[in-house]
Enzyme design. Sequence first.
Site, mmCIF file in Angstrom:
data_model
loop_
_atom_site.group_PDB
_atom_site.id
_atom_site.type_symbol
_atom_site.label_atom_id
_atom_site.label_comp_id
_atom_site.label_asym_id
_atom_site.label_seq_id
_atom_site.Cartn_x
_atom_site.Cartn_y
_atom_site.Cartn_z
ATOM 1 N N SER A 195 -7.490 -8.310 0.254
ATOM 2 C CA SER A 195 -6.162 -8.968 0.060
ATOM 3 C C SER A 195 -4.883 -8.624 0.817
ATOM 4 C CB SER A 195 -5.948 -8.280 -1.631
ATOM 5 O OG SER A 195 -4.841 -8.942 -2.235
ATOM 6 N N ASN A 208 -7.230 -11.852 -5.765
ATOM 7 C CA ASN A 208 -6.671 -10.855 -6.318
ATOM 8 C C ASN A 208 -5.750 -11.302 -6.747
ATOM 9 O OD1 ASN A 208 -5.143 -8.328 -5.819
ATOM 10 N ND2 ASN A 208 -7.263 -7.186 -4.870
ATOM 11 N N CYS A 265 -2.625 -0.960 -6.724
ATOM 12 C CA CYS A 265 -1.412 -1.309 -6.110
ATOM 13 C C CYS A 265 -0.441 -0.067 -5.751
ATOM 14 C CB CYS A 265 -0.940 -2.059 -6.235
ATOM 15 S SG CYS A 265 0.413 -2.265 -4.331
ATOM 16 N N THR A 319 -5.373 1.085 -0.088
ATOM 17 C CA THR A 319 -4.437 2.077 0.783
ATOM 18 C C THR A 319 -4.408 3.436 0.155
ATOM 19 O OG1 THR A 319 -2.515 0.811 0.111
ATOM 20 C CG2 THR A 319 -2.971 0.308 2.487
HETATM 21 C C1 FMN Z 1 0.728 -5.429 3.819
HETATM 22 C C2 FMN Z 1 -0.611 -5.166 3.256
HETATM 23 C C3 FMN Z 1 -0.893 -5.681 1.962
HETATM 24 C C4 FMN Z 1 -1.447 -5.694 0.898
HETATM 25 N N1 FMN Z 1 -1.584 -6.171 -0.083
HETATM 26 C C5 FMN Z 1 -2.801 -5.895 -0.918
HETATM 27 C C6 FMN Z 1 -2.820 -6.443 -2.379
HETATM 28 O O1 FMN Z 1 -1.758 -7.577 -2.508
HETATM 29 N N2 FMN Z 1 -3.971 -6.680 -2.945
HETATM 30 C C7 FMN Z 1 -4.833 -5.863 -2.495
HETATM 31 O O2 FMN Z 1 -5.806 -4.912 -3.996
HETATM 32 N N3 FMN Z 1 -5.091 -5.181 -1.786
HETATM 33 C C8 FMN Z 1 -3.464 -5.016 -0.624
HETATM 34 N N4 FMN Z 1 -3.505 -4.532 0.070
HETATM 35 C C9 FMN Z 1 -4.629 -3.803 0.901
HETATM 36 C C10 FMN Z 1 -5.742 -4.048 1.316
HETATM 37 O O3 FMN Z 1 -6.351 -5.454 1.334
HETATM 38 C C11 FMN Z 1 -6.654 -2.796 2.134
HETATM 39 O O4 FMN Z 1 -6.931 -2.213 1.299
HETATM 40 C C12 FMN Z 1 -6.422 -2.118 2.710
HETATM 41 O O5 FMN Z 1 -5.389 -2.289 3.693
HETATM 42 C C13 FMN Z 1 -6.913 -1.116 3.551
HETATM 43 O O6 FMN Z 1 -7.883 -1.746 4.807
HETATM 44 P P1 FMN Z 1 -7.522 -1.963 6.661
HETATM 45 O O7 FMN Z 1 -7.511 0.011 6.612
HETATM 46 O O8 FMN Z 1 -8.968 -2.438 7.151
HETATM 47 O O9 FMN Z 1 -6.136 -2.780 6.402
HETATM 48 C C14 FMN Z 1 -2.711 -5.021 0.850
HETATM 49 C C15 FMN Z 1 -2.682 -3.793 2.848
HETATM 50 C C16 FMN Z 1 -1.744 -4.302 3.788
HETATM 51 C C17 FMN Z 1 -1.193 -3.858 5.304
#
Ligand code: FMN
Lengths: 304, 273
Positions: free
Chosen positions: A22, A100, A131, A194
């Site tokens: 997401s 999501n 979040c 994150t």
């Molecule tokens: C720019 C950005 C926006 C995100 N927006 C959401 C969100 O709206 N809802 C959510 O559950 N996670 C959100 N995330 C978290 C990601 O879905 C994911 O859990 C996180 O980036 C870790 O994975 P990665 O290291 O592969 O990016 C976001 C991450 C990024 C980088």
Amino acid sequence: MRPAMSVEIGSLKLRNPVMTASGTFGYGEEFSQYVDLEKIGAFVTKGLSLKPRAGNPTPRIVETPGGMLNAIGLQNVGIDAFIQKKVPFLRSVNTPAIANFFGYTPDEYAELAARLDAIPEVAALEVNISCPNVKQGGIVFGTDPGCAASVVAACRAATQKTLIVKLSPNVTDIVEMAQACEGAGADALSVINTLTGMAIDLERRRPVLANVTGGLSGPAIKPVALRMVWQVARAVKLPVIGIGGIMSATDALEFILAGATAVQVGTASFVNPGAAQEIAEGMEQWLAERGIADIRSLIGALEG
Amino acid sequence: MQFKAMILDNAEVSPGYWRMRMTAPPEMLAARPGQFVMVRVNPSIDPLIRRPFGVFDVGTLQPAYTGAAPQPYLEILYRVVGKGTGMLSTLHDNDILDILGPLGTGFEKGPAGEEKLIVGGGVGLAPLYLLAKELVKDSPVRLFAGGRTRDDVLCITEFERLGVECYTATEDGSLGECGLVTKVLEQRLDATANKGQIFACGPHGMLKAVAGIGAQRNVPTQVSLEGYMACGMGACLGCVCQGAEHSAENPDYRCVCTEGPVFEAAELKWEGN
Ligand SMILES: Cc1cc2nc3c(=O)[nH]c(=O)nc-3n(C[C@H](O)[C@H](O)[C@H](O)COP(=O)(O)O)c2cc1C
Ligand SMILES: Cc1cc2nc3c(=O)[nH]c(=O)nc-3n(C[C@H](O)[C@H](O)[C@H](O)COP(=O)(O)OP(=O)(O)OC[C@H]3O[C@@H](n4cnc5c(N)ncnc54)[C@H](O)[C@@H]3O)c2cc1C
Ligand code: FES
């Protein structure tokens, strides 16, 4: 022989265990030029709220070694515009779309769950209780097991669809959170969102992000994510979806060994828009080369 | 479109400013002035995210010997500011880069025959060369190029070769008028009774000044903005800027990568930042 790649998350059947995360894949359409959506297991749409949300002031993004910090602040079109403008695209692809979403009270969470439940094009729901970029809501639900359980229970009562709960790593004990969500009726857990972080501009003596802190994602967080997936997978009976810094098929397979039934690819899609598809294909090839017949035989198969 | 590009040339054109030519697929020739590309500067995870650069030029090389296929190329003009651009400047001929593009919404050309005023600050000239190339086909074009010092005023001879009339200004007076290029722009607008159209790219302060001049004199003004980009395709929402009506109660964010980078100056909020 081609290895069997399909896995199940609750009642959701995936052709392979690779989804997009997401917030990193828009509403699917943005990437359709670069990814054959029918080659990935599912995609998860940007976090939705009842009303449209504007998000935080800029700068919202900064790169850090091996990762990036974001403080988007959950900017999204809101559920009405989602139904009107984004759902028609979901209808056109033969890949499950997972919505999501997040709210500010358990009632709001439940209302969103009910409205998403009524959309046939939404294959499953992923509740974001984690979040880090929203002051009032989000994080409270994601750090207190009691609050988390009340949100999950409210959503559970509002939907028949597969209910995935996305956990925050910004807690003392992620296992306690996982168990609270399992007890409240979740069908699966996404681990992790994150990690709260910060970047400083030394010359200006200021934080780089307008929001001061942001969520760290990308390869830099992979070891933390792997550890948490491993801890959670051992402690609950639910399928776990591993997320955090997955850039390659190897990374994804490590998460499967640690106990994940499926994975989500996030930041990697920014770097390489075709990443999720390449990872799915790479996993299948890895299994084929080793004569492993079924991906499921690797889930939690970590030795020692 | 995503493609692998082979570097044909990478040279420092002025202290700290580099121009890179690389191979491109034929589809790249359709790039509109103002569009940009996202460059992965190396295949490792540091730097991780791609870096955005305006399309400086596209064209086709005709090989000297017969029988060889013509080679479409893409050029970027960049300033070394940090890790990614620093690494770019160390690359050599035959090195391979991974590119996404052309992305974004470019400039609107406006009516033929009418005077076109192009305003660029420093490396902001980068996306304006392709624009000038397009505009000179049917309109008189004037360039107003500014910088802190003469080293910041780039590629003027290239613009002149297109038939563009060039005006320069530097803050230290080392080239052209001493002072801000917006002063020279105003002089021209005074002389022509505010006829024409303005196109600008450069530092935020300059764009704000140009937007002010355009609004005050009722001259249509387009500006090309920068934003901190992770994806370049409308997914991360990192790059947004504020629309004219933006307020805390009534937020109006525009996506620079997909709705821009070129905007009508009047569409945007210019106070504050
Ligand atoms: C720019 C950005 C926006 C995100 N927006 C959401 C969100 O709206 N809802 C959510 O559950 N996670 C959100 N995330 C978290 C990601 O879905 C994911 O859990 C996180 O980036 C870790 O994975 P990665 O290291 O592969 O990016 C976001 C991450 C990024 C980088
Ligand atoms: C649509 C668009 C088109 C652009 N076109 C060009 C171009 O044609 N030529 C060119 O030289 N530059 C251009 N830029 C700016 C360029 O992308 C940045 O200078 C570059 O990404 C910096 O990378 P770095 O790794 O060297 O710097 P970093 O190490 O990441 O950062 C070093 C410094 O550069 C600043 N910086 C980083 N990213 C940006 C950014 N996106 N915009 C402004 N400042 C930034 C940082 O704040 C920091 O102070 C463009 C930016 C955008 C958004
Ligand atoms: S750069 Fe990702 S939305 Fe614009």
